[in-house]
Write a protein that holds these residues in place. Sequence first.
Motif, short mmCIF file in Angstrom:
data_model
loop_
_atom_site.label_atom_id
_atom_site.label_comp_id
_atom_site.label_asym_id
_atom_site.label_seq_id
_atom_site.Cartn_x
_atom_site.Cartn_y
_atom_site.Cartn_z
N ILE A 44 15.80 -4.22 2.36
CA ILE A 44 15.82 -3.67 1.00
C ILE A 44 14.44 -3.14 0.62
CG2 ILE A 44 16.13 -4.26 -1.45
CD1 ILE A 44 18.43 -6.08 -0.54
N ARG A 45 14.40 -1.85 0.32
CA ARG A 45 13.15 -1.20 -0.10
C ARG A 45 13.10 -1.21 -1.63
NH1 ARG A 45 9.55 2.44 2.19
NH2 ARG A 45 10.71 2.56 4.14
N LEU A 46 11.95 -1.53 -2.20
CA LEU A 46 11.85 -1.65 -3.66
C LEU A 46 11.61 -0.30 -4.32
CD1 LEU A 46 9.64 -4.85 -4.10
CD2 LEU A 46 12.03 -4.63 -3.44
N ALA A 47 12.40 0.04 -5.33
CA ALA A 47 12.19 1.27 -6.10
C ALA A 47 11.13 0.97 -7.16
CB ALA A 47 13.49 1.72 -6.76
N SER A 48 9.92 1.45 -6.92
CA SER A 48 8.82 1.09 -7.82
C SER A 48 8.99 1.67 -9.21
CB SER A 48 7.50 1.56 -7.23
OG SER A 48 7.51 2.97 -7.11
N LYS A 49 9.73 2.78 -9.33
CA LYS A 49 9.91 3.38 -10.66
C LYS A 49 10.60 2.39 -11.61
CE LYS A 49 14.45 5.54 -10.38
NZ LYS A 49 15.00 4.84 -11.53
N GLY A 64 9.41 -12.21 1.20
CA GLY A 64 9.83 -12.00 2.60
C GLY A 64 11.14 -11.25 2.74
N ASP A 65 11.74 -11.37 3.93
CA ASP A 65 12.96 -10.61 4.22
C ASP A 65 14.04 -10.93 3.20
OD1 ASP A 65 12.07 -9.21 6.34
OD2 ASP A 65 12.72 -10.68 7.85
N PRO A 66 14.84 -9.93 2.85
CA PRO A 66 14.94 -8.57 3.40
C PRO A 66 14.09 -7.54 2.64
CG PRO A 66 16.74 -8.92 1.88
CD PRO A 66 15.89 -10.17 1.83
N PHE A 67 13.18 -8.02 1.78
CA PHE A 67 12.44 -7.07 0.94
C PHE A 67 11.24 -6.51 1.69
CE2 PHE A 67 14.29 -10.25 -2.10
CZ PHE A 67 15.32 -9.45 -2.51
N ARG A 68 11.29 -5.21 1.98
CA ARG A 68 10.19 -4.59 2.74
C ARG A 68 10.04 -3.13 2.35
NH1 ARG A 68 12.02 -6.10 8.46
NH2 ARG A 68 10.79 -4.35 9.16
N GLY A 69 8.80 -2.71 2.09
CA GLY A 69 8.53 -1.31 1.81
C GLY A 69 8.81 -0.95 0.36
N VAL A 70 8.20 0.16 -0.06
CA VAL A 70 8.33 0.60 -1.46
C VAL A 70 8.77 2.05 -1.49
CG1 VAL A 70 7.13 0.84 -3.66
CG2 VAL A 70 6.42 -0.96 -2.07
N LEU A 89 5.20 3.06 2.53
CA LEU A 89 5.45 3.71 1.25
C LEU A 89 6.21 5.01 1.49
CD1 LEU A 89 1.77 3.19 0.08
CD2 LEU A 89 3.74 1.84 -0.67
N LEU A 90 7.30 5.16 0.78
CA LEU A 90 8.11 6.39 0.88
C LEU A 90 8.12 7.05 -0.49
CD1 LEU A 90 10.31 8.26 2.18
CD2 LEU A 90 12.00 6.54 1.48
N VAL A 91 7.57 8.26 -0.56
CA VAL A 91 7.63 8.99 -1.84
C VAL A 91 8.98 9.71 -1.87
CG1 VAL A 91 6.52 10.69 -3.33
CG2 VAL A 91 5.13 9.28 -1.81
N ALA A 92 9.84 9.35 -2.80
CA ALA A 92 11.23 9.78 -2.72
C ALA A 92 11.51 11.13 -3.36
CB ALA A 92 12.12 8.73 -3.36
N TYR A 93 10.49 11.77 -3.90
CA TYR A 93 10.69 13.05 -4.59
C TYR A 93 9.60 14.01 -4.08
CZ TYR A 93 12.86 9.27 -7.12
OH TYR A 93 13.58 8.14 -7.41
N LYS A 109 -4.42 9.34 7.81
CA LYS A 109 -5.38 9.38 8.93
C LYS A 109 -6.03 8.02 9.16
CE LYS A 109 -8.34 13.05 9.35
NZ LYS A 109 -9.04 14.27 8.86
N LYS A 110 -6.17 7.26 8.06
CA LYS A 110 -6.79 5.93 8.20
C LYS A 110 -5.78 4.86 8.62
CE LYS A 110 -10.46 6.62 4.82
NZ LYS A 110 -10.58 6.54 3.37
N GLY A 111 -4.52 5.28 8.79
CA GLY A 111 -3.53 4.34 9.32
C GLY A 111 -2.47 3.87 8.35
N ALA A 112 -2.48 4.40 7.10
CA ALA A 112 -1.44 3.97 6.15
C ALA A 112 -0.09 4.56 6.55
CB ALA A 112 -1.80 4.44 4.74
N SER A 113 0.98 3.84 6.22
CA SER A 113 2.32 4.36 6.46
C SER A 113 2.82 4.93 5.13
CB SER A 113 3.23 3.23 6.96
OG SER A 113 4.57 3.64 6.89
#
Length: 397
Positions: A44-49, A64-70, A89-93, A109-113
């Motif tokens: 489950i990815r968290l919708a930060s909005k 912890g699991d299953p909560f991972r990523g934003v 981090l996934l920018v959804a728009y 470039k510095k390694g962030a996802s």
Amino acid sequence: MSQPSYTDYKRWSSRLSKPFAYLDLDLLEENMRKIREAGGGKRIRLASKSLRSVPVIRYILDSGDPFRGVMCYAAEEALFLAQRGLDDLLVAYPVWDAGAIRAVAAVVKKGASLTLMVDCPEHVDRIAAVAREEGTVLPVCLDMDLSVSFPGLHFGVHRSPLSSQEDFLRVADHIRQSEHVRLDGVMGYEAQVAGVGDRVPGQPLKNGLVRLLKRHSVRRTARLRKEWVSALRNRGHQLRFINGGGTGSLRETAMEETVTEVTVGSGFYAPLLFDHYRSFRYRPAAGFALAVTRKPKPGLYTCSGGGFVASGAAGPDKLPRPALPEGARLTPLEGAGEVQTPVRWEGSPELELGDPIFFRHAKAGELCEHFRELIVVSGRNVVDRFPTYRGEGRCFL
Ligand SMILES: Cc1ncc(COP(=O)(O)O)c(C=O)c1O
């Protein structure tokens, strides 16, 4: 767990300046448990909005699991979260601003996802051009349109133009032709299932129709996702994630084999609009309190503040609503006012000046745009204060 009572809420808030926003940690925990269970083991990815507070996002992810990523709603926001140590981090728009894309390239470039959303060749070219200048490769996610159009009725949102598999694959191939972007994942948001209530009081006929359309949409969405994703794989695309759904479709979306993760945001705070779904009921974990500052006549209490109306098509369902004391309600002519809000309540003993009235917002994260912090309550005590984005001086959209 028992319903929070006005007496308890009044007691823990007696020393606090009003207005304030709060987060009931016990109810949040209960929502997290229900969400975990409804997700059936899917990530489950968290919708930060729908959360808009770094400590809240952290609190859920740290469980912890299953909560991972934003799932972020702006590039600047994703950069802010990356700076605060959050990853995946996934920018959804879509992001068009070249400066923002450049800043994203620097952290990648510095390694962030950090993955950006695209739905047309122009989005891809814009990102690729900046990535080329920066000497990097940026991950992108393809947004598929899952809305359904019937003659005279569009069921869903107007977002991605990728409503045919052919167009979808054409953009995927366009991504492959560029050396500076790579396809990281696929997202499809079935808003007509996830964001539309089907147990709305006072509209039994419409609820029936919505349920029918939802059933059709759930089947169609699963089929499209499976077909389009397998077509991508057959063309050699390797995908890190297939994202779908939202709070209102969690159970259904999680059952799709193709989906690797479901997004959930609103279900954690559980605002008013999420009371009206047949398949789940979360607990109202977040809200705000106003102080009674005037008593214009018996049974009417006017509070300071309160005009926190939610976005979307304007209507009474976008107004906040008094939750405690039970039976309190807005007046139809004034609603939630710009600086004062009258509340009708005939209960006893009558409220005194300075007493709190507790409200819920119609939507989740927008509450945090009006307050600098969330007063965190657990076991009938104030246990912490979590800054909101606004409290950290941030305002993204
Ligand atoms: C792309 C996307 N995914 C998921 C969601 C679901 O968010 P929530 O769980 O807060 O309803 C939304 C909400 O608008 C969205 O835009």
